[in-house]
Design a protein around this motif. Structure first.
Motif, short mmCIF file in Angstrom:
data_model
loop_
_atom_site.label_atom_id
_atom_site.label_comp_id
_atom_site.label_asym_id
_atom_site.label_seq_id
_atom_site.Cartn_x
_atom_site.Cartn_y
_atom_site.Cartn_z
N ASN A 175 0.79 -1.23 -0.21
CA ASN A 175 -0.24 -0.07 -0.16
C ASN A 175 0.82 1.17 -0.06
OD1 ASN A 175 0.72 0.34 2.69
ND2 ASN A 175 -0.84 -0.79 3.55
N ARG A 177 2.57 3.68 -1.76
CA ARG A 177 3.03 4.45 -2.98
C ARG A 177 3.40 5.84 -2.79
NH1 ARG A 177 2.04 1.32 -7.70
NH2 ARG A 177 1.76 -0.82 -7.37
N ILE A 259 -7.41 -0.39 -6.39
CA ILE A 259 -7.70 -1.01 -5.15
C ILE A 259 -9.10 -1.75 -5.02
CG2 ILE A 259 -6.45 0.67 -3.64
CD1 ILE A 259 -9.02 2.28 -2.97
N TYR A 311 -4.18 2.41 -0.77
CA TYR A 311 -2.90 3.08 -0.93
C TYR A 311 -2.55 4.49 -0.44
CZ TYR A 311 -1.89 0.09 -5.14
OH TYR A 311 -1.61 -0.71 -5.87
#
Length: 443
Positions: A175, A177, A259, A311
């Protein structure tokens, strides 16, 4: 051959092994001094004698307190102690769960003779051979159940060569990023509305790529923007396979991030043959996927099963989760984080339609990140305390909506029709495209 040990960079690492197994040496070689919490060190702090076993309870009280503070900050924390008894490991696992970090066990299961020799030969500290042998036996009893106690990973090193050749690799969670800064086009719940998704992507400036049969299989933006799909791609609408085909193609080419939503989560369980309640459009999705063929079904299962639930992007300034996410869960990993990201939180009550009443977490949100989510349809996008709900009920006859980030522009396209009768949706707004920019207070 070196042995690679993968460790999440936000995790609790529990070293396990009898005295003399080399835990402290291993920790010093692979982790920063500030990351290591040693039981010997804390015994020394509270008693001026690292060998004072009578100070063990006080030492571990402080060790757990420091671990609590580090984990609350999301910092990698390594516990250097024997940890050969289940009760000691369970206390550490509770800490990891409390702070929504993964726990990793690294077991140094060296031969008993090696541990005894090293312990009795230490110039600074001598441990009786009988004590070491008991610890070694306790470790052997723990090895099999260790994998079922709740550790994310258990790595076992069984001899000196394995220990000496081991390499610890710190990896960001899926998750994480934060290095990706966009620009992004965040798109709300699609629910099988392929035509509306294609129209919205075109409105946002994407060029659709089609296969020989005319089906959209990818889309790219000339300015290298990326789409970010908020989950619930499936169910209720007329063309779940078409939406998935496009989303999977964009993800494979790097033109989109995706997601999972609660509907993908349920679809995965159904495709795996689990006993799930076939409702809220799932039956239609399964029938549509059957028509698409077994190969496509398997591709969908593989794709959806690997999707993250949230994310963290743009140096922590943007967080996306299907049902939203409070700041304390950003970048964390636990069952509680997953459930909240998929379903949100409820008050325990139901409304007049028999549906759960959602807890208004966004009303209390004060985090620095903009949190963009969907899940609960509203007639218009709703900004509240730097959170934005983008589910505008396309499948119920509303709109499909996107947020341009970092511009904070809203772009919507109207639904072609009511594809699914809603149990609870206040009604669709007038057709058209809304590009209003939120005020600072709305953000």
């Amino acid at each position: 051959m070196s042995r690679a040990i993968d460790v999440p960079d936000r995790s609790l690492v529990v070293l396990v092994g009898a005295a003399g197994a080399g835990k402290s040496t291993f920790a010093a070689e692979h982790f920063l001094p500030t990351q290591i919490l040693s039981s010997d060190h804390y015994r020394g702090l509270v008693s001026d004698d690292e060998n004072d076993q009578g100070a063990t309870d006080d030492a571990f009280e402080i060790l757990h307190s420091v671990a609590e503070k580090r984990l609350s900050r999301g910092l990698l924390t390594v516990v250097d102690a024997t940890n050969v008894h289940k009760h000691a490991r369970q206390g550490l696992l509770r800490l990891a769960r409390r702070h929504h970090v993964l726990a990793v066990a690294i077991v140094l299961d060296l031969p008993e003779t090696v541990c005894v020799r090293r312990s009795t030969d230490r110039p600074d500290r001598s441990i009786r051979a009988g004590v070491v042998r008991r610890q070694h036996k306790d470790l052997q009893r723990s090895l099999k159940p260790l994998r079922e106690e709740g550790f994310h990973k258990v790595h076992v090193l069984r001899d000196e060569s394995e220990v000496n050749s081991a390499r610890v690799r710190l990896n960001p969670l899926h998750n994480d990023r934060r290095h990706e800064t966009g620009p992004f086009d965040v798109i709300g719940d699609v629910h099988g509305c392929r035509q509306e998704l294609e129209t919205l992507l075109s409105e946002l400036g994407y060029h659709l790529n089609r296969d020989s049969s005319g089906r959209a299989v990818d889309a790219h933006h000339p300015d290298e923007r990326r789409a970010l799909l908020l989950g619930d791609l499936v169910d209720r609408g007329p063309d779940t396979p078409g939406v998935l085909r496009l989303a999977m193609g964009m993800a494979d080419s790097g033109h989109a991030l995706v997601i999972t939503g609660n509907h993908e989560d349920k679809l995965v369980r159904a495709l795996r043959g689990h006993n799930v309640r076939v409702s809220h459009g799932l039956a239609e999705s399964l029938a549509q996927l059957d028509e698409a063929g077994e190969g496509f079904r398997q591709r969908v299962l593989d794709f959806c099963a690997e999707l993250p639930v949230h994310y963290v992007l743009d140096h922590g300034n943007l967080v996306v989760a299907h049902a939203g996410l409070p700041e304390r869960y950003h970048g964390r990993a636990s069952r509680r984080v997953r459930v909240f990201a998929l379903y949100g939180d409820t008050t325990g009550e139901t409304d007049e339609y028999g549906l759960p009443i959602r807890y208004p977490w966004a009303r209390e949100y004060r985090g620095k990140a903009v949190v963009v989510y969907g899940h609960t349809p509203t007639p218009e996008p709703e900004w509240e305390n730097r959170t934005l709900c983008l589910d505008t009920g396309c499948v119920f006859g509303g709109k499909l909506t996107a947020l341009r980030y970092p511009e904070h522009e809203i772009v919507s396209v109207p639904a072609l029709r009511v594809w699914s009768e809603p149990a609870r949706f206040p009604g669709a707004a007038a057709p058209g495209t809304n590009t209003a920019r939120p005020t600072r207070e709305e953000q």
